[in-house]
Design a protein around this motif. Structure first.
Motif, PDB file in Angstrom:
ATOM      1  N   GLU A 168     -11.302  38.604  -0.140  1.00  0.00           N
ATOM      2  CA  GLU A 168     -12.526  37.827   0.133  1.00  0.00           C
ATOM      3  C   GLU A 168     -13.692  38.740   0.527  1.00  0.00           C
ATOM      4  N   ARG A 341     -10.248  21.387  10.316  1.00  0.00           N
ATOM      5  CA  ARG A 341     -11.029  22.479   9.747  1.00  0.00           C
ATOM      6  C   ARG A 341     -12.356  22.009   9.183  1.00  0.00           C
ATOM      7  N   GLU A 370      -3.834  32.752  -1.370  1.00  0.00           N
ATOM      8  CA  GLU A 370      -3.926  31.992  -0.120  1.00  0.00           C
ATOM      9  C   GLU A 370      -4.181  30.546  -0.479  1.00  0.00           C
ATOM     10  N   SER A 427      -6.841  34.143  13.328  1.00  0.00           N
ATOM     11  CA  SER A 427      -7.944  34.051  12.366  1.00  0.00           C
ATOM     12  C   SER A 427      -9.224  34.499  13.049  1.00  0.00           C
ATOM     13  N   ASN A 430     -11.346  31.542  15.287  1.00  0.00           N
ATOM     14  CA  ASN A 430     -10.445  30.434  15.633  1.00  0.00           C
ATOM     15  C   ASN A 430      -9.120  30.929  16.201  1.00  0.00           C
ATOM     16  N   ASN A 434      -6.054  27.022  14.756  1.00  0.00           N
ATOM     17  CA  ASN A 434      -5.487  26.310  13.605  1.00  0.00           C
ATOM     18  C   ASN A 434      -4.243  27.054  13.142  1.00  0.00           C
ATOM     19  N   TYR A 436      -1.234  27.880  10.618  1.00  0.00           N
ATOM     20  CA  TYR A 436      -1.049  27.829   9.165  1.00  0.00           C
ATOM     21  C   TYR A 436       0.376  28.129   8.705  1.00  0.00           C
TER      22      TYR A 436
HETATM   23  C1  BG6 Z   1      -9.227  31.896   5.255  1.00  0.00           C
HETATM   24  C2  BG6 Z   1      -9.170  33.380   5.575  1.00  0.00           C
HETATM   25  O1  BG6 Z   1     -10.375  31.625   4.522  1.00  0.00           O
HETATM   26  O2  BG6 Z   1      -9.188  31.092   6.394  1.00  0.00           O
HETATM   27  C3  BG6 Z   1      -8.070  33.700   6.573  1.00  0.00           C
HETATM   28  O3  BG6 Z   1      -8.953  34.118   4.424  1.00  0.00           O
HETATM   29  C4  BG6 Z   1      -8.141  32.766   7.745  1.00  0.00           C
HETATM   30  O4  BG6 Z   1      -8.173  35.040   6.980  1.00  0.00           O
HETATM   31  C5  BG6 Z   1      -8.073  31.331   7.234  1.00  0.00           C
HETATM   32  O5  BG6 Z   1      -7.087  33.049   8.636  1.00  0.00           O
HETATM   33  C6  BG6 Z   1      -8.020  30.291   8.325  1.00  0.00           C
HETATM   34  O6  BG6 Z   1      -9.125  30.174   9.080  1.00  0.00           O
HETATM   35  P1  BG6 Z   1      -9.203  29.268  10.382  1.00  0.00           P
HETATM   36  O7  BG6 Z   1     -10.570  29.485  10.851  1.00  0.00           O
HETATM   37  O8  BG6 Z   1      -8.949  27.832  10.006  1.00  0.00           O
HETATM   38  O9  BG6 Z   1      -8.160  29.731  11.344  1.00  0.00           O
END
Ligand code: BG6
Length: 469
Positions: A168, A341, A370, A427, A430, A434, A436
């Motif tokens: 990215e 999100r 991803e 992240s 954040n 969140n 994942y």
């Molecule tokens: C993605 C990034 O766009 O979002 C990751 O590539 C990131 O690095 C992910 O961890 C999640 O983001 P967030 O802000 O919801 O924790």
């Protein structure tokens, strides 16, 4: 309905060095841009969590590799932390301790039957290169990056087949340099576009180096870039909405997809910037390098599409240029959302983008690098045995996978699906808010790993080779 995975379809997960490793083993002064984003403003990170310890992968990679194997993962994509790997960023002198560490991680993955995919930069630009040269503003940093890439290729080229130059690459220029919401909190579109341009050039130079050197390309190695490109949808078919959508596509997708895959920036890109007073520093020799060194494979990070409409009012001439001069984001009422999100969930977008790659980009080999469902306060979904019942994640993955498989059936050259993420991880900003992962990281219990319901689901899908949805 039953959906069957194609033979040899890669099924795994993605991560980044800085989001998992922690700072153990890093020396004084070996900070990256993202490390400094935390060091200087820790309060801006959710509950103060940051890259300091992350998931402690640095110490626990053997345990994690064993767990990946247990789940049946075939592939794991992560990055090398440039700021850790190199001792002298200008000469490219390698930090031997870091080289040993990454070498061991790759060996551990391979010995567990997991294919490593390596990304050279997931926002781990050495901070000192930012301080001294302004980061990717500078052509010198491009040369430093190429020396770093060469050192990594030499170390791991014989063991790693899939390489990515950046993850990215647009995100820091966009959020940090242009929109001012991420470190270093500036608002300068011209500067952001210079960063983007130099990253495109660095990508081409790394591709050239890899193709030309004796690192593994001739044995079937592949190199590409990971983009968070996304399908663009106009509010309506009116000429204004369609033009607005094309501009969003240009500034958020095509300024990378076109030069990296086709070797050319979109025709109007430079003139549009110039018209708005954003003069890029570039030269013809570099444009020739970009033209002659296109990628072999692309990684797509897909979470949410762009919904676009024409601007409802003219741009205020006193405000500096920003791509939103041309468009606005369209409202998302009525769309399926990830409420944690604020992102629309639109699985068909994956299919649409796959078809775009097939039709417009010569059916380039690619994979999902991803895609995932971030959920806050996930502990609320634990059953009495303490296992998170993340049916929403199973639904999310299955829905995206079925659209992806439809694209494969229709001829898309997609090689696999890597979920974000194997474990919960840090992240930007954040932090651990969140979640994942297929695997929970228990922050109250020394970052203990615990499988979620989705991990068992994933294990079963890989074992059976199909899933029902
Ligand atoms: C993605 C990034 O766009 O979002 C990751 O590539 C990131 O690095 C992910 O961890 C999640 O983001 P967030 O802000 O919801 O924790």
């Amino acid at each position: 309905m039953r959906y069957t995975l194609p033979d040899n379809f890669k099924m795994g997960a993605s991560a980044a060095a800085w989001q998992t490793e922690g700072w153990a083993g890093k020396r004084e002064g070996q900070d990256s841009l993202i490390d400094m984003a935390y060091k200087q403003f820790p309060d801006r990170w959710h509950e103060g969590y940051g890259p300091t310890m992350a998931t402690d992968f640095y110490h626990r990679y053997a345990e994690d590799c064993a767990l990946m194997k247990e789940l049946g993962m075939t592939t794991y994509r992560t990055s090398i932390d440039w700021s850790r790997f190199i001792l002298n960023y200008e000469t490219g002198e390698v930090n031997q301790g870091a080289a040993d560490y990454y070498s061991n991680v790759v060996d551990e993955l391979i010995s567990n039957g997991i294919e490593p995919m390596i990304c050279l930069e997931h926002w781990e630009l050495p901070y000192s290169l930012f301080e001294k040269y302004g980061g990717w503003r500078s052509r010198t940093v491009v040369d430093c990056y190429v020396r770093y890439a060469e050192a990594v290729f030499r170390l791991l080229g014989a063991r790693v087949k899939y390489w990515f130059t950046f993850n990215e690459p647009i995100v820091f220029p966009w959020l940090g340099i242009m929109d001012g919401v991420w470190y270093p909190y500036t608002c300068d579109t011209g500067e952001a576009m210079q960063w983007n341009y130099h990253k495109v050039l660095a990508n081409a130079l790394a591709v050239k180096l890899y193709h030309g050197g004796d690192y593994g390309y001739r044995e079937g190695g592949r190199i590409g870039i990971i983009l968070n490109a996304a399908p663009v949808y106009p509010r309506s078919q009116s000429a204004d909405d369609r033009k607005a959508t094309a501009m969003c596509d240009l500034f958020y997708n095509r300024l990378y997809t076109d030069p990296c895959i086709k070797g050319e920036f979109p025709a109007e890109y430079f003139s549009l910037l110039e018209q708005h007073g954003c003069r890029l520093v570039y030269d013809e020799a570099d444009l020739a390098v970009i033209r002659d060194n296109t990628i072999d494979v692309m990684g797509l990070n897909y979470y949410t599409p762009h919904r676009v409409k024409a601007r409802s009012s003219a741009w205020n001439p006193d405000v500096a240029f920003h791509p939103h001069y041309y468009f606005e984001n369209h409202e998302l009422q009525g769309k399926k959302m990830n409420p944690h999100r604020g992102w629309e969930i639109y699985a068909k977008g994956l299919y649409d983008f796959a078809m775009l790659l097939k039709e417009e980009y010569n059916n380039l080999p690619w994979l999902v690098t991803e895609n995932g469902m971030g959920v806050a306060e996930e502990w609320k979904y634990k059953n009495p045995d303490g296992v998170i019942q993340d049916d929403y994640r199973i639904d999310f993955v299955a829905d995206h996978l079925r659209w992806l498989l439809k694209a494969v059936e229709e001829g898309s050259n997609c090689l696999g699906y890597l979920m974000w993420n194997f474990t919960d991880n840090v992240s930007p900003y954040n932090a651990f808010k969140n979640r994942y992962g297929y695997v929970e990281i228990d922050l109250d219990n020394q970052r203990q790993r615990r499988l979620k319901k989705s991990a068992y689901w994933f294990q079963q899908v890989v074992q059976q080779g199909y899933f029902e949805y």
